[in-house]
Design an enzyme around this catalytic site. Structure first.
Site, PDB file in Angstrom:
ATOM      1  N   HIS A   1     -15.080  -4.086   8.086  1.00  0.00           N
ATOM      2  CA  HIS A   1     -14.296  -3.551   6.971  1.00  0.00           C
ATOM      3  C   HIS A   1     -14.262  -4.512   5.781  1.00  0.00           C
ATOM      4  O   HIS A   1     -13.400  -4.397   4.917  1.00  0.00           O
ATOM      5  CB  HIS A   1     -12.861  -3.232   7.404  1.00  0.00           C
ATOM      6  CG  HIS A   1     -12.782  -2.246   8.529  1.00  0.00           C
ATOM      7  ND1 HIS A   1     -13.175  -0.935   8.416  1.00  0.00           N
ATOM      8  CD2 HIS A   1     -12.366  -2.394   9.813  1.00  0.00           C
ATOM      9  CE1 HIS A   1     -13.003  -0.315   9.562  1.00  0.00           C
ATOM     10  NE2 HIS A   1     -12.518  -1.182  10.430  1.00  0.00           N
TER      11      HIS A   1
ATOM     12  N   GLU B   1      -3.430   7.153   7.344  1.00  0.00           N
ATOM     13  CA  GLU B   1      -4.166   8.040   6.455  1.00  0.00           C
ATOM     14  C   GLU B   1      -5.175   8.848   7.250  1.00  0.00           C
ATOM     15  O   GLU B   1      -5.609   8.430   8.329  1.00  0.00           O
ATOM     16  CB  GLU B   1      -4.918   7.242   5.375  1.00  0.00           C
ATOM     17  CG  GLU B   1      -4.031   6.560   4.360  1.00  0.00           C
ATOM     18  CD  GLU B   1      -4.837   5.784   3.330  1.00  0.00           C
ATOM     19  OE1 GLU B   1      -6.052   5.603   3.556  1.00  0.00           O
ATOM     20  OE2 GLU B   1      -4.259   5.377   2.328  1.00  0.00           O
TER      21      GLU B   1
ATOM     22  N   LYS C   1       0.826  -1.203   0.000  1.00  0.00           N
ATOM     23  CA  LYS C   1       0.000   0.000   0.000  1.00  0.00           C
ATOM     24  C   LYS C   1       0.862   1.255   0.000  1.00  0.00           C
ATOM     25  O   LYS C   1       0.539   2.250  -0.653  1.00  0.00           O
ATOM     26  CB  LYS C   1      -0.933  -0.007   1.216  1.00  0.00           C
ATOM     27  CG  LYS C   1      -2.136  -0.928   1.077  1.00  0.00           C
ATOM     28  CD  LYS C   1      -3.090  -0.710   2.222  1.00  0.00           C
ATOM     29  CE  LYS C   1      -4.394  -1.443   2.019  1.00  0.00           C
ATOM     30  NZ  LYS C   1      -4.251  -2.892   1.988  1.00  0.00           N
TER      31      LYS C   1
ATOM     32  N   ARG D   1      -6.200  -8.652  -9.339  1.00  0.00           N
ATOM     33  CA  ARG D   1      -6.860  -9.934  -9.550  1.00  0.00           C
ATOM     34  C   ARG D   1      -8.324  -9.687  -9.899  1.00  0.00           C
ATOM     35  O   ARG D   1      -8.778  -8.548  -9.912  1.00  0.00           O
ATOM     36  CB  ARG D   1      -6.787 -10.777  -8.271  1.00  0.00           C
ATOM     37  CG  ARG D   1      -7.331 -10.036  -7.048  1.00  0.00           C
ATOM     38  CD  ARG D   1      -7.375 -10.909  -5.821  1.00  0.00           C
ATOM     39  NE  ARG D   1      -7.649 -10.189  -4.601  1.00  0.00           N
ATOM     40  CZ  ARG D   1      -8.843  -9.811  -4.179  1.00  0.00           C
ATOM     41  NH1 ARG D   1      -9.906 -10.074  -4.908  1.00  0.00           N
ATOM     42  NH2 ARG D   1      -8.997  -9.170  -3.040  1.00  0.00           N
TER      43      ARG D   1
END
Length: 649
Positions: A235, A200, A116, A291
C-alpha cells in the site's frame, strides 16, 4: 523573501530544499540525529545542529529541540519536508508561538485533513464525492462489524489518523473482519499513536490519482494537474507519473475542480495533494496530504516549476506566482529506489552502501538522493535510497528514458529493489498504462521472477575472488594463498552456494591461472573490481566481499554467492534452522505462540515492526516451540533470537 531557513527533516528531501534555498540566496540550517551526523544534508547545509538520538522520537519528532536549533541559528522559517512533523498541527502552532514561519498550511487545515473521518465529513459537505463507508467516532468492535456488513464485503479498514498504507487492511469475508481489525488497529497505534479506524467500500480495480494544489493567503487556489500513483507495494507508492494517463477530459476536469473545492473547504494555504480513488469514470475523495509529496518532482518536470520555491514565497507572504496552471509539457515518471528485498515481501535491508552509482543528471533525468557510496542504511528511518525521475515528450519516451537510467545504476552491500524497478518500467502492461493499485501483485510473476542460477562468469568471478590474495601486490610468495607451489602444481577446491545449489569447483594451478572445472585467470584491479579471464576472454567484473558473501555485478544482473568450507561435514548448512532471529533491528509488536505449542510450516509466530514495516516471523517447518526469547514491546537487534523450534514428532 526568507533569509534563513531551517529544514526539519533529513535525507533526499532535506538536500532538495537546501538546493532551492541556495539558488534563492537563503541560508540553510540542517538538524541531525546521532545516526545522521555524517549525512549528506548535514554536509550540504550552511549550518547544522544535533537534536538527539538515532530514533525519530528522540530527534526529528522533538519539537522543542528543533525550535531550539532554529533559535540558535537565527532561522526565520522552518520547512518540515515530508514525514516526521510535516503534518503536525502542534508543530505549526509552536512555530507561530516562537515567531517562526511554518512553511506549510495553517494548523486548522492540518487538523481538518489529518483525520480521515473528519476530512470525509468536510468533503461530503463541500460536495466532493466520497467512497461509501463509515467515518464515525464509535469504535466498538461489534459496531464496526455491523457497519462493515451494511457497506457490504469486501470492505477496506483504514487508520483514521494517517496514511502511507499503515493500518490499512482489505477484508474480503465477514469471518476475517475481527482479525484484520485487530491488525489494522495495532499498526495504526504504532504508526500514529491513534488506533481509530474508518471503513470504506473496497473497490476491485481502483487507480490512485492525485491532484497537486497550491493556495496563497489571498484566496487564490489553483491545481497543477494530476499524478498517477497506482503502482504500489504494501500500500505504499513505488512508481508515480504525471500527468495521470488515460483519463477522459471530463473526468480530469472533475478531479481538478474537486481538488480545488477540497482545499478551499479548509482554508488551505501552501502546497497540498488531494488524493482520489478512480475506477472507470467514477472518482472518490480519499485523503489530502497537507505537505509536499515525495512524488512532487514529476509535477515539476512537466510544468517547469520549483514547488519548494513556491512554498517559500507563499510562506513569506507573497501571492501565487501564477493564478492559472501552465499546460503540462511532455510526461514524467518517477521510481523510488529502496533498500528492500522484493523476494522477501519487500523486507527492508540495512547496512553500508559498499557500491552505489547512479546515472548522471540531465535535462530529461533528475536524480534525488540523500546518500552516497559508503553511507549506511540504518534501521531508524524510511529505507528509500534515491528517486530517479525521467522525462520524455510522451509517456513511452519517458519510460524508455527511465529504463535506460535504471540499467546504469549499481547498488551493492544491501539488497535493493533495483531489478524489480527495471522489470516494472519495461513491463508491457506498464507501457500500455493498464494501471490500478493491484498492478504489482497481479504481475508479481513477471516483476519478481524466481532467482536465476548464477552464470559461469559469476561463478568464475566468485571463485577468482577466493583464489586471489586480498591485495593486488603479489608480496612474498610464501604468503600467497592462490595455489602456488615450489614444485609441481597445487590445486584448490572452492565451494560456492547459489541459493540452494552448491558448486564444488576443483581448480589446478596452471601457469598464471587455473584449469580444471574452469579455465580461469585474472587479477585484482586498482578500483577493487576483478579482471576475470574465463575461457580466454577477459571481463571486468565488480565484486564485493562481505564475510563469506560475494556479490557479483554483471550487466545482466547481480548474484550473491556464499563461500563455503569445502571440507565441512555434511549437514552443517542446516544447523540452527530452528532458531528464528530478527532479520533487522526492530520492535516486537506481537508474539502469537507459547512454549510447548505445536506449529505448522508458514504459521506466523511473531510480528516485528521495523522501518515502517511489519515483518511476520513464520515457521520454516512443522515443529514445537521450545523457547521464546522476546516479548511484545521489546526492542531487538539484528540476529536476536525470537523463537526456537524443535522438530515435531
Amino acid at each position: 523573501m526568507i533569509k534563513t531557513l531551517l529544514i526539519a527533516n533529513r535525507g533526499e528531501i532535506a538536500c532538495r530544499i537546501i538546493r532551492t534555498a541556495r539558488r534563492l540566496g537563503i541560508r540553510s540550517i540542517a538538524v541531525f540525529s546521532e545516526a545522521d551526523a555524517g549525512a549528506q544534508h548535514v554536509l550540504q547545509a550552511d549550518e547544522a545542529y544535533p537534536i538527539g538520538g538515532a530514533r525519530a522520537a528522540e530527534s526529528y519528532l522533538r519539537i522543542d529541540r528543533i525550535l531550539a536549533a532554529a533559535k540558535a541559528g537565527g532561522a526565520e522559517a522552518i520547512h518540515p519536508g515530508y514525514g516526521f512533523l510535516s503534518e503536525n498541527a502542534e508543530f505549526a502552532e509552536a512555530c507561530a508561538a516562537a515567531g517562526i514561519l511554518f512553511v506549510g498550511p495553517p494548523p486548522g487545515a492540518i487538523r481538518a485533513m489529518g483525520s480521515k473521518a473528519e476530512s470525509k465529513r468536510l468533503m461530503e459537505a463541500a460536495g466532493v464525492p466520497i467512497v461509501p463507508g463509515y467515518h464515525g467516532e464509535a469504535q466498538e468492535e461489534a459496531f464496526l462489524a455491523e457497519q462493515a456488513a451494511r457497506i457490504g464485503f469486501p470492505v477496506l479498514i483504514k487508520a483514521s489518523a494517517g496514511g502511507g498504507g499503515k493500518g490499512m487492511r482489505p477484508v474480503l469475508r465477514a469471518e476475517d473482519f475481527t482479525a484484520q481489525l485487530a491488525g489494522a488497529r495495532r499498526e495504526a497505534k504504532a504508526a500514529f499513536g491513534d488506533d481509530r479506524v474508518l471503513l470504506e467500500r473496497y473497490l476491485q480495480k481502483p487507480r490512485h490519482v492525485e491532484v497537486q494544489v497550491f493556495a496563497d493567503r489571498y484566496g487564490n487556489t489553483i491545481h497543477l494537474h494530476t499524478r498517477d500513483c497506482s503502482v504500489q507495494r504494501r500500500h505504499q507508492k513505488v512508481l508515480e507519473e504525471a500527468p495521470a494517463p488515460d483519463l477522459s477530459p471530463a473526468l480530469r476536469a472533475r478531479l481538478h475542480e474537486a481538488a480545488i473545492a477540497a482545499a478551499r473547504a479548509v482554508g488551505y494555504v501552501s502546497a497540498g495533494t488531494v488524493e482520489f480513488i478512480v475506477e472507470a469514470e467514477d472518482a472518490f475523495f480519499m485523503e489530502m496530504n497537507t505537505r509536499l509529496q515525495v512524488e512532487h518532482p514529476v509535477t515539476e518536470m512537466v510544468t517547469g516549476l520549483d514547488l519548494v520555491e513556491w512554498q517559500l514565497r507563499i510562506a513569506a507572504g507573497e501571492p501565487l506566482p501564477q493564478t492559472e496552471a501552465p499546460a503540462p509539457h511532455g510526461h514524467s515518471v518517477e521510481v523510488r529506489l529502496y533498500a528492500e528485498d522484493p523476494a522477501q515481501d519487500f523486507r527492508p535491508s540495512t547496512g553500508p552502501l559498499r557500491r552505489f552509482r547512479l546515472p548522471a543528471p540531465a535535462f530529461d533525468l533528475r536524480i534525488e538522493s540523500g546518500v552516497v557510496q559508503g553511507d549506511a542504511i540504518t534501521p531508524y528511518y524510511d529505507p528509500m535510497i534515491a528517486k530517479l525521475v525521467a522525462w520524455g515528450p510522451d509517456r513511452r519516451a519517458a519510460l524508455a528514458r527511465l529504463s535506460a537510467a535504471l540499467v546504469e545504476c549499481r547498488v551493492a552491500g544491501i539488497t535493493s529493489n533495483l531489478g524489480f524497478l527495471g522489470r516494472l518500467a519495461a513491463h508491457p502492461a506498464m507501457l500500455a498504462a493498464e494501471l490500478d493499485t493491484g498492478f504489482a501483485l497481479r504481475h508479481a510473476a513477471d516483476l519478481q521472477p524466481p532467482a536465476r542460477p548464477a552464470p559461469r562468469l559469476a561463478l568464475a568471478a566468485a571463485a577468482l575472488d577466493a583464489l586471489l590474495p586480498p591485495d593486488a601486490a603479489p608480496g612474498d610468495p610464501w604468503d600467497r594463498q592462490d595455489g602456488w607451489r615450489l614444485q609441481g602444481a597445487g590445486s584448490r577446491l572452492v565451494a560456492l552456494a547459489d541459493g540452494e545449489a552448491t558448486h564444488r569447483l576443483r581448480l589446478l594451478r596452471a601457469g598464471a591461472g587455473w584449469e580444471g572445472d574452469l579455465q580461469l585467470a585474472g587479477r585484482r584491479l586498482p578500483d577493487g573490481a576483478l579482471q576475470v579471464v574465463l575461457d580466454g576472454t577477459a571481463h571486468r567484473v565488480p565484486v564485493l566481499r562481505d564475510g563469506d558473501a560475494v556479490q557479483v555485478l554483471l550487466p545482466e544482473g547481480e548474484w550473491t554467492l556464499r563461500c563455503l568450507d569445502p571440507y565441512a561435514p555434511p549437514g552443517g548448512e542446516v544447523a540452527g534452522q530452528g532458531r528464528l532471529s530478527a532479520p533487522i533491528p526492530g520492535r516486537v509488536v506481537q508474539v502469537l505462540v507459547r512454549e510447548g505449542e505445536a506449529v505448522s510450516r508458514g504459521q506466523v509466530l511473531a510480528v516485528l515492526e521495523a522501518m515502517k514495516t511489519e515483518l511476520r516471523i513464520t515457521a520454516p517447518a512443522d515443529g514445537v516451540v521450545t523457547h521464546i526469547g522476546c516479548a511484545p514491546g521489546d526492542s531487538v537487534e539484528e540476529g536476536a533470537e525470537l523463537v526456537t523450534l524443535a522438530a515435531g514428532d
